[in-house]
Design a protein around this motif. Structure first.
Motif, mmCIF file in Angstrom:
data_model
loop_
_atom_site.group_PDB
_atom_site.id
_atom_site.type_symbol
_atom_site.label_atom_id
_atom_site.label_comp_id
_atom_site.label_asym_id
_atom_site.label_seq_id
_atom_site.Cartn_x
_atom_site.Cartn_y
_atom_site.Cartn_z
ATOM 1 N N SER A 124 0.804 -1.226 0.000
ATOM 2 C CA SER A 124 0.000 0.000 0.000
ATOM 3 C C SER A 124 0.835 1.273 0.000
ATOM 4 O O SER A 124 0.319 2.358 -0.275
ATOM 5 C CB SER A 124 -0.927 0.014 1.219
ATOM 6 N N LEU A 125 2.120 1.150 0.344
ATOM 7 C CA LEU A 125 3.047 2.275 0.509
ATOM 8 C C LEU A 125 2.638 3.181 1.672
ATOM 9 O O LEU A 125 3.036 4.351 1.737
ATOM 10 C CB LEU A 125 3.190 3.099 -0.782
ATOM 11 N N ALA A 126 1.861 2.651 2.594
ATOM 12 C CA ALA A 126 1.450 3.413 3.776
ATOM 13 C C ALA A 126 2.497 3.286 4.876
ATOM 14 O O ALA A 126 3.064 2.211 5.096
ATOM 15 C CB ALA A 126 0.112 2.901 4.289
ATOM 16 N N VAL A 127 2.759 4.393 5.578
ATOM 17 C CA VAL A 127 3.675 4.384 6.714
ATOM 18 C C VAL A 127 2.975 3.715 7.893
ATOM 19 O O VAL A 127 1.900 4.144 8.309
ATOM 20 C CB VAL A 127 4.107 5.812 7.087
ATOM 21 N N THR A 128 3.588 2.668 8.429
ATOM 22 C CA THR A 128 2.971 1.930 9.530
ATOM 23 C C THR A 128 3.616 2.225 10.876
ATOM 24 O O THR A 128 3.009 1.964 11.919
ATOM 25 C CB THR A 128 3.031 0.413 9.272
ATOM 26 N N SER A 129 4.857 2.758 10.863
ATOM 27 C CA SER A 129 5.534 3.065 12.116
ATOM 28 C C SER A 129 6.729 3.963 11.836
ATOM 29 O O SER A 129 7.246 3.993 10.705
ATOM 30 C CB SER A 129 5.998 1.777 12.812
ATOM 31 N N THR A 130 7.177 4.703 12.838
ATOM 32 C CA THR A 130 8.368 5.543 12.715
ATOM 33 C C THR A 130 9.284 5.310 13.902
ATOM 34 O O THR A 130 8.836 4.921 14.989
ATOM 35 C CB THR A 130 8.013 7.042 12.636
ATOM 36 N N LEU A 131 10.572 5.552 13.701
ATOM 37 C CA LEU A 131 11.572 5.331 14.752
ATOM 38 C C LEU A 131 12.628 6.424 14.686
ATOM 39 O O LEU A 131 13.227 6.658 13.625
ATOM 40 C CB LEU A 131 12.235 3.963 14.560
ATOM 41 N N ALA A 132 12.874 7.091 15.812
ATOM 42 C CA ALA A 132 13.889 8.139 15.873
ATOM 43 C C ALA A 132 15.290 7.530 15.840
ATOM 44 O O ALA A 132 15.567 6.536 16.515
ATOM 45 C CB ALA A 132 13.711 8.972 17.142
ATOM 46 N N VAL A 133 16.192 8.153 15.036
ATOM 47 C CA VAL A 133 17.596 7.735 14.977
ATOM 48 C C VAL A 133 18.464 8.996 15.093
ATOM 49 O O VAL A 133 18.007 10.016 15.596
ATOM 50 C CB VAL A 133 17.903 6.951 13.683
ATOM 51 N N GLY A 134 19.710 8.921 14.627
ATOM 52 C CA GLY A 134 20.592 10.073 14.692
ATOM 53 C C GLY A 134 20.253 11.115 13.636
ATOM 54 O O GLY A 134 19.285 10.980 12.890
ATOM 55 N N ARG A 135 21.090 12.138 13.563
ATOM 56 C CA ARG A 135 20.812 13.257 12.661
ATOM 57 C C ARG A 135 21.137 12.909 11.210
ATOM 58 O O ARG A 135 22.162 12.324 10.914
ATOM 59 C CB ARG A 135 21.615 14.492 13.097
ATOM 60 N N SER A 136 20.233 13.276 10.332
ATOM 61 C CA SER A 136 20.384 13.121 8.875
ATOM 62 C C SER A 136 20.737 11.694 8.468
ATOM 63 O O SER A 136 21.808 11.443 7.904
ATOM 64 C CB SER A 136 21.431 14.103 8.339
ATOM 65 N N PRO A 137 19.841 10.744 8.711
ATOM 66 C CA PRO A 137 20.116 9.376 8.265
ATOM 67 C C PRO A 137 20.181 9.323 6.739
ATOM 68 O O PRO A 137 19.275 9.815 6.058
ATOM 69 C CB PRO A 137 18.931 8.579 8.811
ATOM 70 N N ALA A 138 21.250 8.729 6.224
ATOM 71 C CA ALA A 138 21.458 8.641 4.773
ATOM 72 C C ALA A 138 21.016 7.264 4.304
ATOM 73 O O ALA A 138 19.843 6.930 4.349
ATOM 74 C CB ALA A 138 22.916 8.939 4.432
ATOM 75 N N HIS A 139 21.972 6.440 3.879
ATOM 76 C CA HIS A 139 21.586 5.137 3.339
ATOM 77 C C HIS A 139 21.310 4.112 4.436
ATOM 78 O O HIS A 139 21.777 4.241 5.577
ATOM 79 C CB HIS A 139 22.676 4.633 2.398
ATOM 80 N N LEU A 140 20.553 3.085 4.056
ATOM 81 C CA LEU A 140 20.188 1.994 4.940
ATOM 82 C C LEU A 140 20.698 0.681 4.358
ATOM 83 O O LEU A 140 20.886 0.554 3.152
ATOM 84 C CB LEU A 140 18.664 1.895 5.077
ATOM 85 N N ALA A 141 20.916 -0.290 5.239
ATOM 86 C CA ALA A 141 21.263 -1.647 4.798
ATOM 87 C C ALA A 141 20.608 -2.625 5.753
ATOM 88 O O ALA A 141 20.511 -2.361 6.961
ATOM 89 C CB ALA A 141 22.778 -1.849 4.781
ATOM 90 N N ILE A 142 20.175 -3.747 5.208
ATOM 91 C CA ILE A 142 19.489 -4.743 6.028
ATOM 92 C C ILE A 142 20.219 -6.071 5.925
ATOM 93 O O ILE A 142 20.746 -6.427 4.863
ATOM 94 C CB ILE A 142 18.008 -4.886 5.594
ATOM 95 N N ASP A 143 20.302 -6.789 7.054
ATOM 96 C CA ASP A 143 20.913 -8.111 7.053
ATOM 97 C C ASP A 143 20.144 -9.046 6.118
ATOM 98 O O ASP A 143 18.924 -8.905 5.960
ATOM 99 C CB ASP A 143 20.904 -8.700 8.469
ATOM 100 N N PRO A 144 20.826 -10.009 5.519
ATOM 101 C CA PRO A 144 20.129 -10.965 4.639
ATOM 102 C C PRO A 144 18.978 -11.690 5.313
ATOM 103 O O PRO A 144 18.014 -12.066 4.639
ATOM 104 C CB PRO A 144 21.247 -11.931 4.236
ATOM 105 N N ASP A 145 19.051 -11.888 6.638
ATOM 106 C CA ASP A 145 17.948 -12.576 7.324
ATOM 107 C C ASP A 145 16.790 -11.634 7.669
ATOM 108 O O ASP A 145 15.743 -12.070 8.155
ATOM 109 C CB ASP A 145 18.437 -13.293 8.585
ATOM 110 N N GLY A 146 16.985 -10.346 7.433
ATOM 111 C CA GLY A 146 15.928 -9.367 7.638
ATOM 112 C C GLY A 146 15.704 -8.927 9.065
ATOM 113 O O GLY A 146 14.816 -8.119 9.343
ATOM 114 N N ARG A 147 16.507 -9.407 9.999
ATOM 115 C CA ARG A 147 16.246 -9.123 11.417
ATOM 116 C C ARG A 147 16.906 -7.845 11.919
ATOM 117 O O ARG A 147 16.504 -7.324 12.973
ATOM 118 C CB ARG A 147 16.717 -10.303 12.272
ATOM 119 N N THR A 148 17.910 -7.356 11.207
ATOM 120 C CA THR A 148 18.640 -6.181 11.666
ATOM 121 C C THR A 148 18.786 -5.176 10.539
ATOM 122 O O THR A 148 19.158 -5.540 9.413
ATOM 123 C CB THR A 148 20.036 -6.560 12.189
ATOM 124 N N LEU A 149 18.499 -3.921 10.861
ATOM 125 C CA LEU A 149 18.625 -2.818 9.910
ATOM 126 C C LEU A 149 19.696 -1.865 10.413
ATOM 127 O O LEU A 149 19.816 -1.617 11.622
ATOM 128 C CB LEU A 149 17.279 -2.087 9.807
#
Length: 310
Positions: A124-149
């Motif tokens: 649906s492309l709907a936002v389901t949740s948000t999480l605060a992190v550090g300033r200006s988050p750039a790129h993301l990477a996820i573990d192959p098992d999907g458990r850690t971002l």
């Protein structure tokens, strides 16, 4: 002249056969996705998208590409089979980095100006949740098992580690200055390109300690070479692709490219690495055996990021 360029590209591609595959090059200036057939090193289709696209991620089944547009707070889903824009959603903020979960259900997007990560329903492309992190988050990477971002929080000089099951921030790891790109595909390590300090940070996933490898001016992209003990890192200011021996923590080869190389992607099965040369408007393919250049494909204006279709 156009025939000469085309023949040169084909000659390079034919010099080292490669398994047929598809690479998507996202061009910021042209607001376009170029679909590249990796076997022939030719652009087979061009798909227009909304302005200033910044990040791209592919669904695990290879049917969809998700694209962020930070200037207009937009998220796009591209149908890879039909090569058309299937859906868009205004999610607000400045959506920048993006990662698709292996389960195909969730995608994660960094909000550069909001200092947060958005969890989004892939359908649906709907936002389901948000999480605060550090300033200006750039790129993301996820573990192959999907458990850690992992989130490269550029202006905080740190990487946020996020448990995706509970969607909580479990740790913060200080790295070099201005972390930008990451690769979490290695079973034990996360590679981080520290743009302002000119080094690569290697985070041990289990211990969460850090080794740093210097010797670069402005690293912008990183990619592990599976089974080889090597890491590839682009150096935008030097115009090079650097081959790093992980165990020795040393740059063992520098390949001169030019054109402000930014992202690098590895297709281990095909024996190729691909580099997006931002200012040269081309994608360069290299042989993983000796890192010789085997093809240069002209693409749209401003290719900064890429994605291989599984």
């Amino acid at each position: 002249m156009k025939w000469a360029v085309a023949l040169a590209v084909l000659a390079l591609a034919w010099s080292a056969p490669v398994t047929a595959g598809t690479l998507l090059a996202l061009c910021q200036g042209a607001a376009e996705v170029d679909v590249i057939d990796t076997a022939s090193a030719v652009v087979s289709a061009r798909v227009k998208v909304d302005k200033v696209p910044a990040g791209i991620a592919i669904s695990s089944d290879g049917t969809a590409a998700y694209i962020t547009h930070p200037d207009i707070g937009l998220l796009t889903r591209l149908d890879i089979k039909t090569r058309t824009v299937a859906a868009t959603a205004h999610i607000g903020g400045q959506p920048f980095g993006i990662a698709a979960a292996p389960d195909g259900v969730v995608i994660y997007v960094s909000d550069w100006s909001g200092d947060r990560i958005l969890r989004i329903d892939a359908r649906s492309l709907a936002v389901t949740s948000t999480l605060a992190v550090g300033r200006s988050p750039a790129h993301l990477a996820i573990d192959p098992d999907g458990r850690t971002l992992y989130s490269a929080d550029r202006e905080s000089d740190e990487v946020s580690i996020i448990n995706t099951l509970d969607f909580i921030r479990t740790a913060v790891v200080p790295v070099g200055r201005a972390p930008y790109a990451l690769d979490a595909s290695h079973p034990e390590l996360v590679a981080v390109a520290d743009v302002r300090s000119g080094d690569i940070a290697l985070i041990n996933k289990k211990k969460q300690d850090v080794r740093r490898i210097g010797g670069m001016k402005m690293p912008y992209g990183v990619a592990f070479v599976p089974g080889r003990g090597l890491l590839l890192a682009t150096d935008q200011q030097a115009g090079t692709l650097n081959v790093i021996d992980i165990a020795k923590e040393t740059i063992v080869q520098r390949i001169q490219l030019g054109g402000s190389p930014e992202e690098v992607a590895v297709d281990a099965a095909a024996g190729r690495a691909y580099v997006a040369e931002w200012f040269a408007n081309r994608i360069t393919a290299l042989n993983l055996d000796d890192f010789s250049i085997v093809a240069r494909t002209p693409v749209c204006d401003g290719p900064r990021v890429m994605a291989l279709v599984p």
